[in-house]
Design a protein around this motif. Structure first.
Motif, mmCIF file in Angstrom:
data_model
loop_
_atom_site.group_PDB
_atom_site.id
_atom_site.type_symbol
_atom_site.label_atom_id
_atom_site.label_comp_id
_atom_site.label_asym_id
_atom_site.label_seq_id
_atom_site.Cartn_x
_atom_site.Cartn_y
_atom_site.Cartn_z
ATOM 1 N N HIS A 105 -5.497 6.202 -7.491
ATOM 2 C CA HIS A 105 -4.373 5.515 -6.844
ATOM 3 C C HIS A 105 -4.838 4.799 -5.576
ATOM 4 C CE1 HIS A 105 -1.408 7.242 -9.520
ATOM 5 N NE2 HIS A 105 -1.949 8.431 -9.320
ATOM 6 N N ALA A 106 -5.726 5.447 -4.830
ATOM 7 C CA ALA A 106 -6.246 4.826 -3.608
ATOM 8 C C ALA A 106 -7.043 3.570 -3.939
ATOM 9 C CB ALA A 106 -7.108 5.823 -2.839
ATOM 10 N N ARG A 107 -7.862 3.626 -4.987
ATOM 11 C CA ARG A 107 -8.629 2.435 -5.391
ATOM 12 C C ARG A 107 -7.697 1.293 -5.776
ATOM 13 N NH1 ARG A 107 -12.107 6.306 -7.650
ATOM 14 N NH2 ARG A 107 -11.080 6.185 -9.666
ATOM 15 N N ARG A 108 -6.624 1.614 -6.494
ATOM 16 C CA ARG A 108 -5.668 0.570 -6.881
ATOM 17 C C ARG A 108 -4.966 -0.023 -5.664
ATOM 18 N NH1 ARG A 108 -5.590 3.807 -11.318
ATOM 19 N NH2 ARG A 108 -3.963 5.220 -10.659
ATOM 20 N N ALA A 109 -4.593 0.822 -4.705
ATOM 21 C CA ALA A 109 -3.927 0.332 -3.497
ATOM 22 C C ALA A 109 -4.865 -0.581 -2.702
ATOM 23 C CB ALA A 109 -3.456 1.501 -2.634
ATOM 24 N N VAL A 110 -6.129 -0.200 -2.592
ATOM 25 C CA VAL A 110 -7.115 -1.026 -1.890
ATOM 26 C C VAL A 110 -7.274 -2.370 -2.598
ATOM 27 C CG1 VAL A 110 -9.573 -1.237 -1.346
ATOM 28 C CG2 VAL A 110 -8.363 0.890 -0.823
ATOM 29 N N ALA A 111 -7.400 -2.333 -3.916
ATOM 30 C CA ALA A 111 -7.581 -3.565 -4.694
ATOM 31 C C ALA A 111 -6.357 -4.477 -4.634
ATOM 32 C CB ALA A 111 -7.903 -3.222 -6.145
ATOM 33 N N ALA A 112 -5.175 -3.902 -4.485
ATOM 34 C CA ALA A 112 -3.935 -4.693 -4.504
ATOM 35 C C ALA A 112 -3.560 -5.268 -3.144
ATOM 36 C CB ALA A 112 -2.782 -3.831 -5.017
ATOM 37 N N CYS A 113 -4.202 -4.826 -2.079
ATOM 38 C CA CYS A 113 -3.838 -5.306 -0.740
ATOM 39 C C CYS A 113 -4.063 -6.815 -0.654
ATOM 40 C CB CYS A 113 -4.663 -4.592 0.329
ATOM 41 S SG CYS A 113 -4.285 -5.171 2.000
ATOM 42 N N CYS A 128 0.826 -1.210 0.000
ATOM 43 C CA CYS A 128 0.000 0.000 0.000
ATOM 44 C C CYS A 128 0.863 1.265 0.000
ATOM 45 C CB CYS A 128 -0.957 0.005 1.186
ATOM 46 S SG CYS A 128 -0.161 -0.131 2.798
ATOM 47 N N ALA A 129 1.942 1.248 0.755
ATOM 48 C CA ALA A 129 2.824 2.417 0.811
ATOM 49 C C ALA A 129 3.591 2.594 -0.494
ATOM 50 C CB ALA A 129 3.792 2.293 1.978
ATOM 51 N N GLU A 130 3.874 1.514 -1.192
ATOM 52 C CA GLU A 130 4.526 1.622 -2.500
ATOM 53 C C GLU A 130 3.579 2.225 -3.528
ATOM 54 O OE1 GLU A 130 6.509 -1.860 -4.013
ATOM 55 O OE2 GLU A 130 7.020 -2.495 -1.979
ATOM 56 N N LEU A 131 2.300 1.856 -3.445
ATOM 57 C CA LEU A 131 1.317 2.324 -4.413
ATOM 58 C C LEU A 131 0.738 3.695 -4.086
ATOM 59 C CD1 LEU A 131 -0.607 -1.010 -4.985
ATOM 60 C CD2 LEU A 131 1.025 0.088 -6.531
ATOM 61 N N LEU A 132 0.775 4.089 -2.820
ATOM 62 C CA LEU A 132 0.175 5.353 -2.397
ATOM 63 C C LEU A 132 1.062 6.072 -1.377
ATOM 64 C CD1 LEU A 132 -2.440 6.933 -2.951
ATOM 65 C CD2 LEU A 132 -3.490 5.703 -1.066
ATOM 66 N N PRO A 133 2.307 6.383 -1.768
ATOM 67 C CA PRO A 133 3.236 6.998 -0.815
ATOM 68 C C PRO A 133 2.824 8.398 -0.367
ATOM 69 C CG PRO A 133 4.159 7.044 -3.015
ATOM 70 C CD PRO A 133 2.903 6.211 -3.080
ATOM 71 N N GLU A 134 1.946 9.036 -1.119
ATOM 72 C CA GLU A 134 1.477 10.370 -0.743
ATOM 73 C C GLU A 134 0.644 10.337 0.539
ATOM 74 O OE1 GLU A 134 1.661 10.076 -5.246
ATOM 75 O OE2 GLU A 134 0.827 8.865 -3.636
ATOM 76 N N LEU A 135 0.002 9.198 0.818
ATOM 77 C CA LEU A 135 -0.885 9.109 1.979
ATOM 78 C C LEU A 135 -0.479 8.055 3.014
ATOM 79 C CD1 LEU A 135 -4.386 9.366 0.234
ATOM 80 C CD2 LEU A 135 -3.045 11.173 1.307
ATOM 81 N N ILE A 136 0.446 7.156 2.645
ATOM 82 C CA ILE A 136 0.779 6.057 3.550
ATOM 83 C C ILE A 136 2.287 5.952 3.746
ATOM 84 C CG2 ILE A 136 0.600 3.563 3.943
ATOM 85 C CD1 ILE A 136 -1.849 3.575 2.086
ATOM 86 N N ASP A 137 2.705 5.937 5.005
ATOM 87 C CA ASP A 137 4.087 5.637 5.399
ATOM 88 C C ASP A 137 4.083 4.261 6.045
ATOM 89 O OD1 ASP A 137 5.663 7.838 4.693
ATOM 90 O OD2 ASP A 137 5.140 8.928 6.515
ATOM 91 N N LEU A 138 5.267 3.726 6.282
ATOM 92 C CA LEU A 138 5.388 2.466 7.009
ATOM 93 C C LEU A 138 6.088 2.723 8.336
ATOM 94 C CD1 LEU A 138 6.485 0.054 4.144
ATOM 95 C CD2 LEU A 138 4.183 0.420 5.059
ATOM 96 N N ASP A 139 5.639 2.038 9.383
ATOM 97 C CA ASP A 139 6.328 2.169 10.666
ATOM 98 C C ASP A 139 7.583 1.298 10.656
ATOM 99 O OD1 ASP A 139 5.558 -0.491 11.230
ATOM 100 O OD2 ASP A 139 4.059 0.079 12.720
ATOM 101 N N GLU A 140 8.262 1.232 11.755
ATOM 102 C CA GLU A 140 9.535 0.512 11.813
ATOM 103 C C GLU A 140 9.404 -0.993 11.584
ATOM 104 O OE1 GLU A 140 10.227 0.361 16.538
ATOM 105 O OE2 GLU A 140 9.697 2.295 15.651
ATOM 106 N N TRP A 141 8.187 -1.534 11.702
ATOM 107 C CA TRP A 141 7.951 -2.962 11.478
ATOM 108 C C TRP A 141 7.332 -3.238 10.116
ATOM 109 C CZ3 TRP A 141 6.407 -0.653 16.145
ATOM 110 C CH2 TRP A 141 7.253 -0.907 17.210
#
Length: 68
Positions: free
Chosen positions: A50-58, A20-33
């Motif tokens: 982009h958000a729809r694609r990230a949701v569909a790809a999860c 999700c963070a790869e597909l939508l880096p504008e809205l999603i970061d990853l924590d240390e884990w």
């Protein structure tokens, strides 16, 4: 005016793959884990596709959009 769309993460379903963070880096970061952290839950109109694609790809169906 189009209704506001928001993102949410089901933290129990998420396994921290980070797609999700790869597909939508504008809205999603990853924590240390490697789990997603939303920078902003409101999805701007320019990022809705982009958000729809990230949701569909999860792979765990842990990312969702609500609203319009």
């Amino acid at each position: 005016m189009t209704p506001e769309r928001t993102l949410r993460v089901d933290r129990i379903a998420c396994t921290g793959r980070g797609l999700c963070a790869e597909l939508l880096p504008e809205l999603i970061d990853l924590d240390e884990w490697g789990y997603p952290v939303l920078k902003e839950s409101t999805v701007p109109g320019r990022l809705r596709g982009h958000a729809r694609r990230a949701v569909a790809a999860c792979p765990r169906l842990a990312l969702h959009t609500d609203g319009g």
